[in-house]
Design a protein around this motif. Structure first.
Motif, PDB file in Angstrom:
ATOM      1  N   LEU A  82      34.586   0.320  20.211  1.00 28.73           N
ATOM      2  CA  LEU A  82      34.447   1.034  21.479  1.00 28.73           C
ATOM      3  C   LEU A  82      33.329   2.047  21.405  1.00 28.73           C
ATOM      4  O   LEU A  82      32.552   2.217  22.363  1.00 28.73           O
ATOM      5  N   LEU A  83      33.253   2.744  20.234  1.00 23.44           N
ATOM      6  CA  LEU A  83      32.194   3.735  20.069  1.00 23.44           C
ATOM      7  C   LEU A  83      30.830   3.070  20.104  1.00 23.44           C
ATOM      8  O   LEU A  83      29.878   3.591  20.711  1.00 23.44           O
ATOM      9  N   ILE A  84      30.735   1.873  19.431  1.00 20.23           N
ATOM     10  CA  ILE A  84      29.457   1.146  19.482  1.00 20.23           C
ATOM     11  C   ILE A  84      29.101   0.787  20.926  1.00 20.23           C
ATOM     12  O   ILE A  84      27.971   0.943  21.384  1.00 20.23           O
ATOM     13  N   THR A  85      30.128   0.290  21.624  1.00 18.43           N
ATOM     14  CA  THR A  85      29.880  -0.073  23.044  1.00 18.43           C
ATOM     15  C   THR A  85      29.462   1.135  23.866  1.00 18.43           C
ATOM     16  O   THR A  85      28.536   1.080  24.687  1.00 18.43           O
ATOM     17  N   LEU A  86      30.161   2.272  23.609  1.00 15.22           N
ATOM     18  CA  LEU A  86      29.816   3.474  24.371  1.00 15.22           C
ATOM     19  C   LEU A  86      28.433   3.972  24.017  1.00 15.22           C
ATOM     20  O   LEU A  86      27.688   4.469  24.881  1.00 15.22           O
ATOM     21  N   LEU A  87      28.086   3.884  22.725  1.00 16.25           N
ATOM     22  CA  LEU A  87      26.741   4.300  22.322  1.00 16.25           C
ATOM     23  C   LEU A  87      25.683   3.401  22.985  1.00 16.25           C
ATOM     24  O   LEU A  87      24.612   3.887  23.397  1.00 16.25           O
ATOM     25  N   ASP A  88      25.974   2.100  23.070  1.00 15.63           N
ATOM     26  CA  ASP A  88      25.034   1.205  23.752  1.00 15.63           C
ATOM     27  C   ASP A  88      24.920   1.567  25.234  1.00 15.63           C
ATOM     28  O   ASP A  88      23.830   1.564  25.815  1.00 15.63           O
ATOM     29  N   GLU A  89      26.078   1.910  25.838  1.00 17.02           N
ATOM     30  CA  GLU A  89      26.047   2.377  27.235  1.00 17.02           C
ATOM     31  C   GLU A  89      25.235   3.649  27.357  1.00 17.02           C
ATOM     32  O   GLU A  89      24.455   3.831  28.291  1.00 17.02           O
ATOM     33  N   ALA A  90      25.431   4.564  26.337  1.00 15.73           N
ATOM     34  CA  ALA A  90      24.679   5.826  26.370  1.00 15.73           C
ATOM     35  C   ALA A  90      23.188   5.572  26.242  1.00 15.73           C
ATOM     36  O   ALA A  90      22.361   6.221  26.901  1.00 15.73           O
ATOM     37  N   ARG A  91      22.838   4.627  25.371  1.00 12.98           N
ATOM     38  CA  ARG A  91      21.422   4.302  25.211  1.00 12.98           C
ATOM     39  C   ARG A  91      20.845   3.740  26.529  1.00 12.98           C
ATOM     40  O   ARG A  91      19.756   4.131  26.965  1.00 12.98           O
ATOM     41  N   GLY A  92      21.590   2.810  27.126  1.00 16.64           N
ATOM     42  CA  GLY A  92      21.115   2.274  28.408  1.00 16.64           C
ATOM     43  C   GLY A  92      20.991   3.357  29.461  1.00 16.64           C
ATOM     44  O   GLY A  92      20.044   3.393  30.241  1.00 16.64           O
TER      45      GLY A  92
END
Length: 844
Positions: free
Chosen positions: A191-201
């Motif tokens: 989830l953190l990886i997904t959220l970090l990817d969302e944050a990057r986007g």
């Protein structure tokens, strides 16, 4: 510290670490609702661990209920976060119900053999939810780690079903708790990886938007600068507090004469506003409302007088300080124009009041707003009377020119008010109490419409035509009298049976009567007026009239002459005289009188007298000559009987006999020509007479080898005639044509019906293919003893003319268009037909 406590401690530490990471991510990079829910779910693991340890050492119902509440709330937060992450619509009520169910099942369920409370129903509910979430991650939005998340959630869901069985053994509890923690941490990591990817986007989107915003800002600044520089209105940027000028555009310099360097850095009090108090009002308005719209001020110029301007100012912020952005519109010209307009309106008002034409203005409801002195004088009313409500409707009741009153819907002013359409040149009469005579006026009404098409007011102009109408009436009566006189004169002029022409000094026709127009072949009066006499005709009598007019102009005295159109055609007696009109040019009056009948009568009388004398002489001579001719003829016959035919004497006897026969024929013609006219007229047809004449000439036609052809309609009318004498006419004509026709030629006899004054007649033509008449002989063809044929007596055509004239007809000779001679006999009897005479006798 036993295994359960270590598991609880580890769960608390992991929840704290992951929860803090979520919170930092939420606050620094990704402020989303699902990040907050995931952080809450992880942080709730801390009180769960504490309550778990407390439950292990001091079991109590309250601790178990609190643990179930935290566990249910955390589960609801996790489900809500996952649902929100995959872009589903988040509903709070199902999450509350899920938390309540987890709390109820956890708090009310019986404890298992181990110290860890895990009701079977709660495990089933949690496992079902995790499996459902795994399916959503697999089928929902494509996130960066959606497949591992779906797998881990499915494993966690399946693990939830076996967890109640594992906790019955110590090793099972340790294994189940460790596996649960591993799955939870793995889910949190992904989830953190997904959220970090969302944050990057999100960061990339934010950076892109920032770049776009900066580019838009630069473009906006460029547009502002361009608009600022190119604006046609003067624009000034100044500080609000002290009025220091920051910048001005080119239009300001052009309007005021100040260069940019002259005003930048100086106070607006020095270079802009000559009135400090007005500037204070301006600043006060800006501080109160933040803007100023269309404030009228005076603006300084470098060399000239101040300008009248309308100022609009906005408050803007530059470098963190309040500034003003002001635009001015030069209204000096408009003020001058308005002043000129006011002066023009005043002059117009005075002009309207001084006009001799009546002018009034009526509003859309018929009320009089304005009326000048002329309008009031025309209607004989005062200004107070005109201004009374309903004056037009009540007092000014108009009538038509025939005296009938205008109906309500016909009244011009009210009609213009009602329809909005202009009224032009309406003639109205008014019978006013203040004036004994009726007033007549021409009224025009022009509606003025507003933007919505409604009648705002009506401009009315009134022209008093009372005096002019009286004059027009008098002129009309005079014109009618003149027209009547002209008609009488024209009728009299046209009634003259002889052509009458009036020429001007230039030789052109000024007037001519109907007979002259008919003679010239002009259908209308205008076709002939303005022409010269040669333009009206080149033959007689026009040629003679032109010569006579020239002679009268030369001699300045009346003159006359007699002309003839041609042989056997009309004769004219022409007169011309000068008429002098005082104050105008002299005119010539030409009259052409047709004297053809008189000339024919004179010629007939002369011919009758001549023929009477000649007939008496010829009869006497013929009588005396016939006896010697008879004796000579008898002697020749006796000589021939006595001595017989001998070759030596036969030639002389033949010549002597031929000449005696010719003299005998001449004596017969002379006796016939000199015989007094005595006809036996009987109504009969002409074709049988012509047939007998052709039969009598058959031997001559055969000898000359010429054929005779007749083209006579079967319906030719019958006429009164002496058939014997008329046969002599056609036989003479046929013989003449046969004698002048070449061998193989054709003599043609044609007939047609013609109409006379009282009855119908006929016209017979005899044409041949010979050489025709000589032009110089046409006038002498019917003279006695005139002939060009050798051996002819010259009495044949004279006898023909005499017999035809005895029948009341006429005979004429001419040449055909294709050669040959053409003799025409025209027989139109005078008086009524026999049928008419019989009907008249029957009525008598």
């Amino acid at each position: 510290m036993d295994t359960s406590e270590l598991i609880a401690l580890f769960s608390a530490v992991a929840g704290l670490a992951v929860g803090v990471a979520y919170l930092y991510l939420w606050s620094a990079v990704l402020p989303r609702r699902y990040v907050t829910l995931f952080a809450a779910e992880r942080l709730l693991a801390i009180p769960q661990a504490a309550l778990l340890v407390l439950e292990l050492h001091h079991p109590a119902f309250g601790t178990q209920a609190a643990l179930a509440a935290f566990f249910g709330t955390g589960t609801a937060c996790f489900v809500g976060g996952c649902y929100d992450l995959i872009r589903r619509r988040l509903h709070v009520l199902p999450l509350v119900l899920l938390a309540a169910a987890m709390f109820a099942l956890g708090a009310a369920g019986p404890p298992v053999t181990s110290n860890l409370v895990a009701p079977v129903a709660s495990a089933v509910l949690r496992g079902s939810v995790l499996l459902w979430l795994g399916w959503l991650f697999l089928r929902g939005q494509r996130l960066s780690a959606h497949r591992p998340l779906a797998l881990l959630l499915a494993i966690g869901g399946l693990h939830a079903f076996d967890y109640p069985l594992l906790v019955t053994r110590t090793w099972g509890l340790i294994f189940g708790a460790a596996l649960f923690q591993f799955i939870s941490i793995a889910i949190s990591v992904f989830l953190l990886i997904t959220l970090l990817d969302e944050a990057r986007g999100l960061a990339e989107d934010t950076a892109a938007k920032q770049r776009e915003a900066e580019a838009a800002l630069r473009k906006s600044e460029e547009k502002f600068a361009k608009a600022f520089r190119s604006s046609p209105n003067p624009i000034v940027i100044a500080r609000l507090d002290d009025g220091l000028v920051v910048d001005v555009n080119d239009a300001f310099s052009a309007a005021t004469g100040y260069a940019r360097a002259d005003v930048v850095g100086r106070s607006t009090r020095e270079v802009l506003w000559p009135d400090p108090e007005r500037r204070q009002d301006l600043v006060r308005e800006l501080r109160t409302h933040g803007r100023v719209r269309d404030m009228e001020l005076k603006m300084l110029t470098k060399t000239g007088p101040p300008l009248d301007v309308l100022v609009s100012i906005e408050t803007i912020e530059l470098d963190g300080k309040p500034h003003t952005l002001g635009a001015a519109v030069d209204v000096s010209t408009q003020k001058l124009a308005l002043e000129a307009l006011r002066e023009s309106e005043e002059r117009f008002r005075r002009l309207v009041q001084d006009l001799s034409v009546g002018v009034a203005v009526v509003d859309g409801e018929g009320r009089v707003l304005l009326s000048n002195r002329a309008a009031r004088e025309i209607f004989g009313v005062t200004e107070r009377q005109v201004s009374e409500p309903g004056f037009w409707q009540r007092e000014l009741v108009a009538i038509h020119e025939d005296g009938s009153p205008y109906r309500e819907e016909e009244r011009p002013v009210l009609n213009a008010v009602r329809t909005g359409q202009p009224v032009r040149n309406a003639v109205l009469g008014f019978q006013l109490p203040s004036k004994p005579d009726r007033v007549w006026a021409i009224v025009n009404a022009d509606p003025q419409l507003d933007s919505e098409g409604r009648v705002r007011n009506i401009i009315i102009t009134v022209h008093d035509i009372t005096d002019r109408r009286r004059t027009d009436e008098e002129q009309r009566r005079l014109r009618e009298a003149v027209m009547a006189s002209a008609v009488d004169w024209t009728l009299t002029f046209d009634a003259v049976q002889s052509p009458v022409i009036i020429l001007g000094a230039d030789g052109r026709v000024r007037r001519l009567n109907a007979e002259a127009r008919a003679l010239a072949g002009k259908a209308t009066y205008g076709d002939a007026v303005g022409r010269t006499l040669p333009e009206l005709g080149t033959l007689e009598p026009w040629r003679g009239l032109a010569e006579l007019a020239a002679e009268v102009r030369r001699r300045r005295a009346p003159a006359s002459s007699q002309v003839r159109e041609g042989p056997h055609r009309r004769s004219w007696y022409l007169t011309a005289s000068v008429v002098t009109v005082p104050g105008e040019e002299d005119r010539l009056i030409l009259v052409a009188r047709d004297v053809s009948d008189l000339v024919r009568l004179e010629e007939s009388l002369r011919r009758t007298e001549t023929m009477s004398a000649l007939g008496s002489l010829v009869a006497g001579v013929a009588h005396e000559v016939r006896n010697p001719l008879f004796a000579i003829s008898a002697t020749v016959d006796a000589f021939e009987a006595r001595f017989g035919k001998e070759e030596k004497s036969d030639r002389y006897l033949g010549t002597l006999r031929h000449e005696v026969d010719r003299l005998s024929q001449l004596m017969a013609d002379l006796l016939d020509y000199g015989k007094p006219p005595k006809l036996e007229l009987v109504e009969g047809a002409v074709p049988p007479v012509i047939a007998r004449a052709i039969a009598a000439s058959a031997a001559l036609a055969k000898r000359r080898e010429v054929s005779v052809v007749t083209e006579l309609p079967p319906d030719l009318p019958g006429i009164p005639l002496d058939s014997g004498r008329m046969q002599q006419v056609f036989q003479n004509l046929v013989d003449n044509a046969l004698q002048h026709s070449p061998k193989g030629g054709v003599v043609t006899i044609r007939g047609r019906e013609v109409t006379g004054e009282t009855r119908v007649g006929l016209e017979i033509t005899v044409s041949d293919q010979g050489p025709g008449f000589r032009l110089e002989d046409l006038g002498r063809i019917f003279d006695p003893f005139f002939t060009r044929r050798r051996g002819g007596t010259g009495l044949g055509l004279s006898i023909v003319q005499r017999i035809v004239e005895q029948h009341g007809g006429a005979v004429s000779a001419a040449n055909g268009p294709e050669g040959g001679a053409v003799v025409t006999v025209r027989l139109i009897p005078d008086g009524p037909t026999p049928a008419v005479r019989e009907a008249a006798r029957a009525e008598a």
